[in-house]
Motif scaffolding. Structure first.
Motif, PDB file in Angstrom:
ATOM      1  N   ALA A 103       0.821  -1.204   0.000  1.00 36.43           N
ATOM      2  CA  ALA A 103       0.000   0.000   0.000  1.00 36.43           C
ATOM      3  C   ALA A 103       0.861   1.262   0.000  1.00 36.43           C
ATOM      4  CB  ALA A 103      -0.924  -0.006   1.209  1.00 36.43           C
ATOM      5  N   SER A 104       1.993   1.229   0.704  1.00 34.68           N
ATOM      6  CA  SER A 104       2.798   2.452   0.766  1.00 34.68           C
ATOM      7  C   SER A 104       3.753   2.553  -0.426  1.00 34.68           C
ATOM      8  CB  SER A 104       3.577   2.508   2.089  1.00 34.68           C
ATOM      9  OG  SER A 104       4.347   1.337   2.233  1.00 34.68           O
ATOM     10  N   HIS A 105       4.170   1.394  -0.980  1.00 33.21           N
ATOM     11  CA  HIS A 105       4.985   1.418  -2.202  1.00 33.21           C
ATOM     12  C   HIS A 105       4.265   0.586  -3.254  1.00 33.21           C
ATOM     13  CE1 HIS A 105       8.362   3.244  -0.156  1.00 33.21           C
ATOM     14  NE2 HIS A 105       8.232   2.358   0.816  1.00 33.21           N
ATOM     15  N   TRP A 106       3.509   1.243  -4.144  1.00 33.81           N
ATOM     16  CA  TRP A 106       2.613   0.517  -5.057  1.00 33.81           C
ATOM     17  C   TRP A 106       3.367  -0.449  -5.951  1.00 33.81           C
ATOM     18  CZ3 TRP A 106      -1.631   4.454  -6.917  1.00 33.81           C
ATOM     19  CH2 TRP A 106      -2.359   4.857  -5.769  1.00 33.81           C
ATOM     20  N   PHE A 107       4.572  -0.065  -6.385  1.00 34.19           N
ATOM     21  CA  PHE A 107       5.360  -0.960  -7.224  1.00 34.19           C
ATOM     22  C   PHE A 107       6.531  -1.557  -6.438  1.00 34.19           C
ATOM     23  CE2 PHE A 107       4.311   1.041 -11.652  1.00 34.19           C
ATOM     24  CZ  PHE A 107       3.042   0.511 -11.566  1.00 34.19           C
ATOM     25  N   GLY A 108       6.527  -1.393  -5.115  1.00 33.44           N
ATOM     26  CA  GLY A 108       7.623  -1.907  -4.305  1.00 33.44           C
ATOM     27  C   GLY A 108       8.803  -0.950  -4.286  1.00 33.44           C
ATOM     28  N   THR A 109       9.919  -1.443  -3.738  1.00 39.38           N
ATOM     29  CA  THR A 109      11.127  -0.614  -3.698  1.00 39.38           C
ATOM     30  C   THR A 109      12.288  -1.395  -4.284  1.00 39.38           C
ATOM     31  OG1 THR A 109      11.742  -1.432  -1.522  1.00 39.38           O
ATOM     32  CG2 THR A 109      10.405   0.564  -1.584  1.00 39.38           C
ATOM     33  N   ASP A 110      13.362  -0.684  -4.669  1.00 38.07           N
ATOM     34  CA  ASP A 110      14.502  -1.363  -5.273  1.00 38.07           C
ATOM     35  C   ASP A 110      15.599  -1.641  -4.253  1.00 38.07           C
ATOM     36  OD1 ASP A 110      15.765   1.008  -4.890  1.00 38.07           O
ATOM     37  OD2 ASP A 110      16.065   1.478  -7.008  1.00 38.07           O
ATOM     38  N   THR A 111      16.784  -2.022  -4.730  1.00 38.63           N
ATOM     39  CA  THR A 111      17.860  -2.443  -3.820  1.00 38.63           C
ATOM     40  C   THR A 111      18.348  -1.327  -2.915  1.00 38.63           C
ATOM     41  OG1 THR A 111      19.192  -2.147  -5.772  1.00 38.63           O
ATOM     42  CG2 THR A 111      18.885  -4.397  -5.015  1.00 38.63           C
ATOM     43  N   LEU A 112      18.035  -0.076  -3.266  1.00 39.26           N
ATOM     44  CA  LEU A 112      18.439   1.024  -2.396  1.00 39.26           C
ATOM     45  C   LEU A 112      17.239   1.604  -1.666  1.00 39.26           C
ATOM     46  CD1 LEU A 112      21.016   2.800  -4.703  1.00 39.26           C
ATOM     47  CD2 LEU A 112      21.491   1.490  -2.649  1.00 39.26           C
ATOM     48  N   GLY A 113      16.125   0.894  -1.729  1.00 39.59           N
ATOM     49  CA  GLY A 113      14.936   1.345  -1.031  1.00 39.59           C
ATOM     50  C   GLY A 113      14.228   2.509  -1.688  1.00 39.59           C
ATOM     51  N   ARG A 114      14.510   2.739  -2.977  1.00 37.74           N
ATOM     52  CA  ARG A 114      13.829   3.834  -3.665  1.00 37.74           C
ATOM     53  C   ARG A 114      12.460   3.351  -4.121  1.00 37.74           C
ATOM     54  NH1 ARG A 114      19.141   5.181  -7.206  1.00 37.74           N
ATOM     55  NH2 ARG A 114      18.839   2.973  -7.665  1.00 37.74           N
ATOM     56  N   ASP A 115      11.479   4.222  -4.032  1.00 38.41           N
ATOM     57  CA  ASP A 115      10.105   3.864  -4.355  1.00 38.41           C
ATOM     58  C   ASP A 115       9.968   3.685  -5.866  1.00 38.41           C
ATOM     59  OD1 ASP A 115       7.268   3.552  -3.977  1.00 38.41           O
ATOM     60  OD2 ASP A 115       7.076   5.556  -4.847  1.00 38.41           O
ATOM     61  N   LEU A 116       9.583   2.463  -6.289  1.00 38.96           N
ATOM     62  CA  LEU A 116       9.552   2.177  -7.728  1.00 38.96           C
ATOM     63  C   LEU A 116       8.396   2.858  -8.451  1.00 38.96           C
ATOM     64  CD1 LEU A 116      10.736  -1.511  -8.063  1.00 38.96           C
ATOM     65  CD2 LEU A 116      11.776   0.522  -9.024  1.00 38.96           C
ATOM     66  N   TRP A 117       7.278   3.051  -7.749  1.00 36.81           N
ATOM     67  CA  TRP A 117       6.141   3.760  -8.365  1.00 36.81           C
ATOM     68  C   TRP A 117       6.599   5.133  -8.838  1.00 36.81           C
ATOM     69  CZ3 TRP A 117       1.479   3.563 -10.441  1.00 36.81           C
ATOM     70  CH2 TRP A 117       0.600   4.641 -10.365  1.00 36.81           C
ATOM     71  N   THR A 118       7.327   5.851  -7.976  1.00 37.75           N
ATOM     72  CA  THR A 118       7.846   7.162  -8.367  1.00 37.75           C
ATOM     73  C   THR A 118       8.901   7.023  -9.458  1.00 37.75           C
ATOM     74  OG1 THR A 118       7.635   7.681  -6.026  1.00 37.75           O
ATOM     75  CG2 THR A 118       8.701   9.328  -7.414  1.00 37.75           C
ATOM     76  N   ARG A 119       9.793   6.045  -9.275  1.00 37.88           N
ATOM     77  CA  ARG A 119      10.884   5.898 -10.239  1.00 37.88           C
ATOM     78  C   ARG A 119      10.390   5.504 -11.621  1.00 37.88           C
ATOM     79  NH1 ARG A 119      16.008   6.206  -8.977  1.00 37.88           N
ATOM     80  NH2 ARG A 119      16.998   4.773 -10.422  1.00 37.88           N
ATOM     81  N   VAL A 120       9.395   4.613 -11.665  1.00 32.80           N
ATOM     82  CA  VAL A 120       8.880   4.195 -12.974  1.00 32.80           C
ATOM     83  C   VAL A 120       8.347   5.408 -13.735  1.00 32.80           C
ATOM     84  CG1 VAL A 120       6.942   3.019 -14.074  1.00 32.80           C
ATOM     85  CG2 VAL A 120       8.399   1.779 -12.498  1.00 32.80           C
ATOM     86  N   TRP A 121       7.606   6.276 -13.039  1.00 36.51           N
ATOM     87  CA  TRP A 121       7.010   7.405 -13.759  1.00 36.51           C
ATOM     88  C   TRP A 121       8.014   8.517 -13.995  1.00 36.51           C
ATOM     89  CZ3 TRP A 121       3.559   5.546 -16.463  1.00 36.51           C
ATOM     90  CH2 TRP A 121       2.713   4.559 -15.970  1.00 36.51           C
TER      91      TRP A 121
END
Lengths: 306, 309
Positions: free
Chosen positions: B86-104
Motif C-alpha cells: 500500500a505504501s509502495h505501489w510498485f515496491g522498492t529497489d535495492t536502495l529502497g527507492r520507491d519504484l512507483w515514483t521511479r517508474v514514472w
C-alpha cells in the motif's frame, strides 16, 4: 550490369574507409585512455604504456600506421586481453555468434513466412488477427523482456533449462528462441503485406482468368512474387543476426562478438572497438552488396540500367 | 454541314425560386487534408485506444513524480527490496527507492527521448532531403552518396560509438539517435520534392517570382509533411527502444537518474530474487511500445488511404 557492380563496389569500399576513418578519429578524441580503467597505474607508467603502443604520436601519424596495417589484415592487439590480437578474438567469438544467429534464422524464417502467408490467405478471419497480434507483440515487446521472461519461467521457476553460458544444445534453446521472435514478428508483417499487395496485381487476375487452380495460383504466382521484398531484406537481416545481438549475448552470458564489443567499449579498448566496428561494417556492406546484385537477377522487372 | 440555329424565347426560361438561388454555393465546409486525417484516425478504434494509452502514460509521467511523497532518487535503506504494497505501489529497489515514483520519473526521460528522438531526425531529414531534391545536380548526387554510405553503417555500433563521445545522458542519446536516424526521411522527402518541383502549382508560384525559400517552405515542405509524420510516429518507439537497449548494456542512462531502460537494467540484475523489479517496468515499456507501434500503423493508414490494404 557490369557498370552497376563496379559502382556498387566503389561505394562499398568508400563506405568501409569512411567508417574506419570516422571511428578512428572519434575514438581518439575521447577522454581517458585504455590504461586508466585497469588497476590504478601511476601517471608515469600510463605515459610509458602510451608511448610503448605509439599512442602519444600525432593522431594523423597513428591513423596512417593503423590504415597501413589494416590493408595487410592486421588489426593490432587488444589492450584488455593482453597478447591476443583483435583478429584472434574475432575468429574465436564470431563463430559463436554466427552459430546462434543461424539457429535463430532457421527457426525465424520458416515460421515467419508461414504465419505471414496464413494471415494473408485467411485475411480478416480469426487466424489473421492471431498472426497480426503475434507480430505486433513480437515487434513491441523488446527482446530483453522476452529473454528474461523465458529465463524466469524455464530457469528460475521450473529449472528446466540453463539460462546462461554456451556449453551445448540445451544452453542454446532459450537464446535462440529469444532471438528468433524478432525475426518471426517482422517477417510475418512483411510477408502478409507483400502477399496482399501481390493479390491485386494484374497477373494474378490473368492466372485466375485462365482457369488455374487455387493451389497453382498461390504457389506459382502469389508466393513467388511476394518473396521479392523478403529477399531484399534478407541481406541486412542475415548480416545483423549473424553478428550476434548485443542484448541477447549479454543477457545469456554468451561469449560472442556482441558481448565482446560491449565490453571493449566499456574498457575503452581502442583497437578492439575499432577492429570490431570495421568487421561489422565489412560484413554488413558485403551482405547489402550481394543482395543488390541478386535483386536484379531475381526480379526481371528491375533489370539494373545505370 | 448546315449550321443549326437554336431558337430560344423567353418562355423557355423560368425564374429561380428564392431558395434555389444559392444552388451553386458550396454549403459544406471544405475539409482540409489534416482535418480529413484526424477524422479517419479518430474513427479507428485501435488508434483511439492506443492514443489513450499514450496519453495516460504521458499524464502519469508528468503528474506522479510531482505528487508522490517520495523522491525518485531518495534512498531508504530501512525498506529495501520490498514487494508491492500500500505504501509502495510498485515496491522498492535495492536502495529502497520507491519504484512507483521511479517508474514514472523514468517515463519522463524515456518518453522525452521518444519524442525528441522522433523530431530531430525528421527535422534533419527534411532539411537535407529538401535541399537535395530541390537543387538537384551535384548537390543531390553528393548528398545521396553520403546517405548511401551512412545506410551501410551498422547502426547500433555507431550509436554506441557516438554515446562514448557525447556521454550518457538523455541528450547524448537523442543526439546519437538523430545523427544516425535521419537518412530514411531525407530519402523520402527528396523523392517527393523531386516529383513535385516541376508540377504546375510550383511552376505557377515560381513564375510569380517566389524565392527559393518561399517555394521550399510554402509549397514543397508542407506537401511532404504527411510522409514525415508517418516516419516520426514510427521512430518514437524505436527511439525509446534504443534508449532501453543502451541503458541495459550499461551505456545509457545511469543511476540515480532513471529511465525505463535503466530500471530494466537493475531489474535484470535482481530478477531471480525480486522478479517484480524487472516485470513492472518491462510491462509498462512493452505496453507503451505496443501503443506507439499500433498508432504508427494507423497514422500511416489515415494519412495515405492508398496504403491501406
Amino acid at each position: 550490369m557490369k557498370r552497376y557492380i563496379a559502382k556498387r563496389l566503389v561505394i562499398s569500399v568508400i563506405t568501409i574507409w569512411a567508417l574506419a576513418t570516422f571511428s578512428f578519429f572519434l575514438l581518439k578524441t575521447l577522454p581517458g585512455n585504455p590504461f586508466q580503467t585497469e588497476q590504478l597505474l601511476k601517471p608515469e607508467i600510463q605515459e610509458k604504456m602510451m608511448s610503448y603502443y605509439g599512442l602519444d604520436k600525432p593522431y594523423f601519424e597513428q591513423y596512417l600506421t593503423y590504415m597501413g596495417n589494416l590493408l595487410h589484415g592486421d588489426m593490432g592487439y587488444s589492450f584488455k586481453y593482453t597478447n591476443r590480437s583483435v583478429w584472434d578474438i574475432i575468429m574465436q567469438t564470431f563463430p559463436i555468434s554466427a552459430d546462434l544467429g543461424l539457429r535463430s534464422l532457421a527457426i525465424g524464417y520458416p515460421v515467419g513466412l508461414l504465419l505471414g502467408t496464413i494471415a494473408a490467405r485467411r485475411r480478416g478471419k480469426k487466424a489473421d488477427y492471431l498472426c497480426v497480434l503475434i507480430s505486433v507483440l513480437g515487434v513491441s515487446v523488446p527482446n530483453f523482456v522476452i529473454g528474461s521472461l523465458l529465463q524466469w519461467v524455464f530457469g528460475v521457476k521450473t529449472g528446466l533449462l540453463p539460462i546462461a553460458q554456451w556449453k551445448g544444445f540445451s544452453y542454446s534453446i532459450l537464446p535462440t528462441i529469444t532471438l528468433s521472435i524478432a525475426t518471426i514478428a517482422s517477417l510475418t508483417r512483411t510477408m502478409r503485406a507483400s502477399m496482399l499487395e501481390v493479390e491485386n496485381q494484374d497477373y494474378m487476375k490473368t492466372a485466375k482468368a485462365k482457369g488455374l487452380g487455387e493451389k497453382e495460383i498461390v504457389w506459382r504466382h502469389q508466393l513467388r512474387n511476394a518473396m521479392i521484398p523478403i529477399v531484399t531484406g534478407l541481406g541486412p537481416a542475415v548480416a545483423t543476426t549473424l553478428m550476434g545481438s548485443f542484448i541477447v549475448e549479454q543477457l545469456f552470458s554468451i561469449p560472442g562478438i556482441g558481448k565482446h564489443f560491449t565490453e571493449s567499449v566499456q574498457a575503452l579498448d581502442y583497437t578492439m572497438v575499432l577492429g570490431l566496428t570495421i568487421f561489422f561494417g565489412v560484413f554488413l556492406v558485403a551482405a547489402n552488396f550481394i543482395v543488390d546484385i541478386l535483386y536484379g537477377i531475381i526480379d526481371p522487372r528491375i533489370r539494373i540500367t545505370d | 454541314m448546315q449550321k443549326k440555329q437554336v431558337e430560344l424565347d423567353l418562355s423557355d426560361f423560368t425564374r429561380l425560386l428564392d431558395e434555389e438561388k444559392n444552388g451553386e454555393e458550396i454549403v459544406r465546409p471544405s475539409t482540409s487534408f489534416w482535418r480529413d486525417f484526424a477524422r479517419r484516425l479518430f474513427t479507428n478504434k485501435a488508434a483511439v485506444v492506443s492514443l489513450t494509452v499514450v496519453a495516460i502514460m504521458v499524464v502519469l509521467s508528468i503528474v506522479i513524480p510531482l505528487v508522490s511523497p517520495y523522491q525518485y532518487d531518495a534512498n531508504n535503506l530501512m525498506s529495501i527490496n520490498q514487494g508491492p504494497s500500500a505504501s509502495h505501489w510498485f515496491g522498492t529497489d535495492t536502495l529502497g527507492r520507491d519504484l512507483w515514483t521511479r517508474v514514472w520519473y523514468g517515463g519522463r526521460i524515456s518518453l522525452a527521448i521518444g519524442f525528441f528522438g522522433a523530431i530531430f531526425p525528421a527535422l534533419i531529414g527534411v532539411v537535407i532531403g529538401g535541399i537535395a531534391g530541390y537543387f538537384g545536380g551535384v548537390i543531390d548526387m553528393l548528398i545521396m552518396r553520403v546517405i548511401d554510405v551512412l545506410m551501410c553503417v551498422p547502426q547500433m555500433v555507431f550509436v554506441i560509438l557516438l554515446m562514448l563521445k557525447f556521454g550518457n545522458g538523455p541528450v547524448a542519446i537523442v543526439t546519437s539517435f538523430a545523427l544516425i536516424g535521419w537518412m530514411g526521411s531525407a530519402r523520402n522527402v527528396r523523392g517527393l520534392v523531386l516529383q513535385m518541383k516541376n508540377q504546375d502549382f510550383v511552376n505557377a508560384s515560381r513564375i510569380l517570382g517566389a524565392s527559393h525559400l518561399r517555394l521550399i517552405f510554402k509549397h514543397l515542405i508542407p506537401n511532404t509533411l504527411g510522409i514525415v509524420v508517418v516516419g516520426m510516429t514510427m521512430s518514437v518507439p524505436s527511439a525509446i527502444f534504443y534508449e532501453a537497449t543502451l541503458s541495459i548494456l550499461g551505456l545509457g542512462i545511469k543511476s540515480p537518474l532513471t529511465s525505463w531502460g535503466q530500471l530494466l537494467q537493475l531489474g535484470v540484475q535482481n530478477f531471480k530474487l525480486y522478479a517484480y523489479q524487472l516485470f513492472i517496468p518491462a510491462v509498462i515499456l512493452s505496453i507503451t511500445l505496443l501503443a506507439f507501434n499500433i498508432l504508427g500503423d494507423r497514422v500511416r493508414d489515415a494519412l495515405d488511404p492508398k496504403l491501406r490494404n
